[in-house]
Design a protein around this motif. Sequence first.
Motif, PDB file in Angstrom:
ATOM      1  N   TYR A   3       0.829  -1.207   0.000  1.00  0.00           N
ATOM      2  CA  TYR A   3       0.000   0.000   0.000  1.00  0.00           C
ATOM      3  C   TYR A   3       0.860   1.253   0.000  1.00  0.00           C
ATOM      4  N   LEU A   8      -3.803   2.603   4.841  1.00  0.00           N
ATOM      5  CA  LEU A   8      -3.863   1.166   4.610  1.00  0.00           C
ATOM      6  C   LEU A   8      -2.602   0.453   5.077  1.00  0.00           C
ATOM      7  N   ILE A  17      -7.068  -5.630   8.469  1.00  0.00           N
ATOM      8  CA  ILE A  17      -7.706  -5.791   7.160  1.00  0.00           C
ATOM      9  C   ILE A  17      -8.065  -7.247   6.882  1.00  0.00           C
ATOM     10  N   ALA A  23      -9.247  -2.227  -3.142  1.00  0.00           N
ATOM     11  CA  ALA A  23      -8.033  -1.869  -2.413  1.00  0.00           C
ATOM     12  C   ALA A  23      -7.257  -0.768  -3.122  1.00  0.00           C
ATOM     13  N   ASP A  27      -6.739   2.980  -1.648  1.00  0.00           N
ATOM     14  CA  ASP A  27      -5.341   3.329  -1.383  1.00  0.00           C
ATOM     15  C   ASP A  27      -4.977   4.632  -2.083  1.00  0.00           C
TER      16      ASP A  27
END
Length: 407
Positions: A3, A8, A17, A23, A27
């Motif tokens: 990330y 994140l 998570i 995602a 991000d």
Amino acid sequence: MTYNSTLLRLLDERGYIHQLTDAEGLDALAAKQVVPGYIGFDATAPSLHVGSLVQIMMLRRLQQAGHKPIVVMGGGTTKIGDPSGKDESRKLLTSELINANIASIRTIFERLLTFGDGPTDAIMVNNDEWLSQLGYVELLREVGPHFTINRMLTFDSVKLRLEREQPLTFLEFNYMILQAYDFRELALRHSCRLQMGGSDQWGNIINGIELTRRMESKELFGLTTPLLTTADGAKMGKTAAGAVWLNEEQLPAYDFWQYWRNADDRDVGRFLRLFTDLPLDEIVRVESLEGSEINAAKVVLANEVTKLCRGEGAAKAAEATASATFAGRGVGQDLPEFALPTVGLSIVDALVGIGFAASRGEAKRLVAGGGARVDGEVVADEGYHIPGGTELRISSGKKKHGVLRPA
């Protein structure tokens, strides 16, 4: 996945998570702007318990990463009841009791989040503000077409109740619609882009994302945490003695501290990551302790969590009480107490009086099993009479202790 955003990376490193709807999209968004994110909490009691602490800590991490936490109190949804993970319908509460519960619950959030008017300051909202204003026909026309019974019947929260042939009321069946509506409303009112929750909320989160996309053409995101259980498979926040409440009024600080001190060896590192602000390198050092040294790690865990939730003074007092209690014949100041009459009383009555047994029968079984102690000595005779006139320590098993003080 690697990330780029602080948010994140922080959540990933700490073990929060489980699932993400997009995602890469979240991000990228979190790397370039403040992301308002929310978690909802229903107000069924004056306090949340330890099972909710991972969600509260997620909001804390959100703020630590430079984003805006939105605490949504379910003043409206509490009137309905979430069927997720439930075997039976929830008792309906009055509006007055729900509001009193919300006021009490707010105190724990004020310890863990910074509230205010700034761009990353936390806010608390009550979904009763908009849900109670909805007309039934309006809800059916605007929201109803976006939900199908076919899909709603596939949700685990619904399937489990039906498979067990346990009643699922129409009232509860509507909960998922109202929660989806919450996400849409928060996106419009507070530019909220992210909903977080436990893994059992995944379906409800997806509903809110899809409803808002269809009705408002807004892109929203969802993130869930793993199902949180202890190493032996028990559900977080529950013990044989009952719920581990976060508020002092529902559970004394010593009992709260002792819950963490009694953690399974295998859980120490994970709990330090999830429930404390200790740096990761320090956690790695502490969790590597072995043998009797692991007890020192558990004290660190108990102190850090208690400090966050109850304050530093409560943590120090609880540790001092534990030290006095376990060092020998000493009795700490935070232990439960019961008045010892001048003429004394039986071990059975003492165990019931101090709350270590719910009935005389349960107390007798505790004695017969060798679990009752007075000043560290096992009492195996249910007819044992405790003499009056002096202060004594009474114990149930190895982890529950109290004080008998002269009346």
